[in-house]
Enzyme design. Structure first.
Site, PDB file in Angstrom:
ATOM      1  N   LYS A  65       0.803  -1.232   0.000  1.00 34.93           N
ATOM      2  CA  LYS A  65       0.000   0.000   0.000  1.00 34.93           C
ATOM      3  C   LYS A  65       0.836   1.283   0.000  1.00 34.93           C
ATOM      4  O   LYS A  65       0.429   2.283  -0.574  1.00 34.93           O
ATOM      5  CB  LYS A  65      -0.956   0.011   1.207  1.00 34.93           C
ATOM      6  CG  LYS A  65      -2.023  -1.075   1.129  1.00 34.93           C
ATOM      7  CD  LYS A  65      -2.999  -0.972   2.293  1.00 34.93           C
ATOM      8  CE  LYS A  65      -3.929  -2.181   2.313  1.00 34.93           C
ATOM      9  NZ  LYS A  65      -5.030  -2.023   3.279  1.00 34.93           N
ATOM     10  N   ASP A 101     -10.379   2.296   2.379  1.00 37.27           N
ATOM     11  CA  ASP A 101     -10.493   1.782   3.754  1.00 37.27           C
ATOM     12  C   ASP A 101     -11.103   2.847   4.673  1.00 37.27           C
ATOM     13  O   ASP A 101     -11.847   2.517   5.601  1.00 37.27           O
ATOM     14  CB  ASP A 101      -9.114   1.396   4.316  1.00 37.27           C
ATOM     15  CG  ASP A 101      -8.609   0.089   3.737  1.00 37.27           C
ATOM     16  OD1 ASP A 101      -9.440  -0.722   3.280  1.00 37.27           O
ATOM     17  OD2 ASP A 101      -7.384  -0.118   3.732  1.00 37.27           O
TER      18      ASP A 101
END
Ligand code: ATR
Length: 276
Positions: A65, A101
């Site tokens: 990420k 997220d």
């Protein structure tokens, strides 16, 4: 046919293909969603030629990420704020990065515990890693008072400085719990194969909501304890489901919804594959 993928290492057990596969079928879209296991040294070259590799976009899982964050041409506000990209798409040939997220985290809480944001709401977040960053940022966007509790105080302090929260050691937990309206576990404790999260929830007000972002197992020990004490509980599967639509809309369009049927499908898979 448009194709997207989930990239990680390891990634074989990802539930994302099940979620996106369900929506592709339900919405009658001719598309594909695949798993790509990429080692750290393979990841950046792969996404730098994402279109050439046959994909219109994808999800980024651990440990990539931050590398995705560094590599994209532009990022959305959530990715910028948390320093991590978990969704990629192409715009005019340019590689774009977002972070779903953050949205998934708070949408799940809104969905499963409506009214959680009481006047003067105080939130206690356990952990100060990547998952915690998304949670702290999401709460601060809603103007909520956030207390971060972490084993390594310096990490909590860094998060607190960045997002305007306060940082604490585990020793402070009982006192913080007595004032909390929402408690969130963002540590890896309680995850299948990890040590359990052992905390005593008795100082919590009865009205407090307990949220664990872990979803394997579906009901962690802390959520079971909270449920038995009569608290509203929120599990991590909803977060996974709620974050997925963001990418789907970018890649395939349509209106992907988190239906009870979708939740049931993924839940059944987790139950079947999680040792008792
Ligand atoms: P993620 O990106 O998934 O959040 P991470 O960055 O490794 O993963 O963070 C894991 C979190 O769980 C951290 O807050 C970590 O505490 P430290 O910052 O002190 O390492 C916490 N954690 C993991 N194991 C722990 C343990 N045995 N006791 C207390 N906290 C623990």
């Amino acid at each position: 046919m448009k194709k997207a993928c989930v990239m990680g290492h390891p990634i074989a057990h990802s539930r994302s293909p099940m979620i996106h596969g369900y929506w592709l079928k339900a919405l009658g879209i001719a598309g594909g969603y695949e798993i790509r296991d990429l080692k750290p040294e393979e990841f950046v070259p792969f996404i730098s030629n994402l279109g050439g590799n046959g994909y219109v976009g994808g999800n980024v899982s651990l440990p990539h990420k931050e590398a995705a964050y560094r590599t994209v041409a532009a990022r959305d506000a959530a990715a910028e704020a948390v320093g991590a990209v978990n969704t990629l798409w192409l715009e005019d040939g340019k590689l774009m990065g977002g972070n779903s997220d953050v949205h998934g985290f708070i949408a799940n809480l809104d969905d499963r515990a409506p009214g959680w944001n009481v006047p003067g709401c105080k939130v206690v977040i356990l952990g100060a890693g990547g998952a915690s960053r998304s949670a702290v940022y999401a709460f601060r966007q809603r103007g909520v008072e956030v207390h971060v509790v972490n084993r390594t105080l310096a990490r909590a302090q860094e998060l607190a400085r960045r997002f305007g929260a306060s940082a604490h050691e585990w020793n402070d937990l009982a006192k913080l719990l007595s004032q909390a309206d929402v408690l969130v576990n963002c540590t890896s404790l309680g995850m299948q194969g990890k040590d359990p999260l052992e905390i005593d929830l008795s100082p919590l007000k009865k009205s407090a909501v307990v949220y664990d972002i872990i979803y394997v197992p579906l009901e962690t020990a802390i959520l079971a304890q909270a449920r038995k004490r009569g608290h509203r509980t929120v599990d991590g599967l909803g977060m996974l489901l709620q974050q997925a639509g963001f990418g789907f809309r970018k890649w395939f369009g349509g209106d992907p919804r988190v239906t009870p049927e979708l939740r049931q499908l993924v839940e059944a898979d987790i139950v079947a594959k999680t040792p008792k």
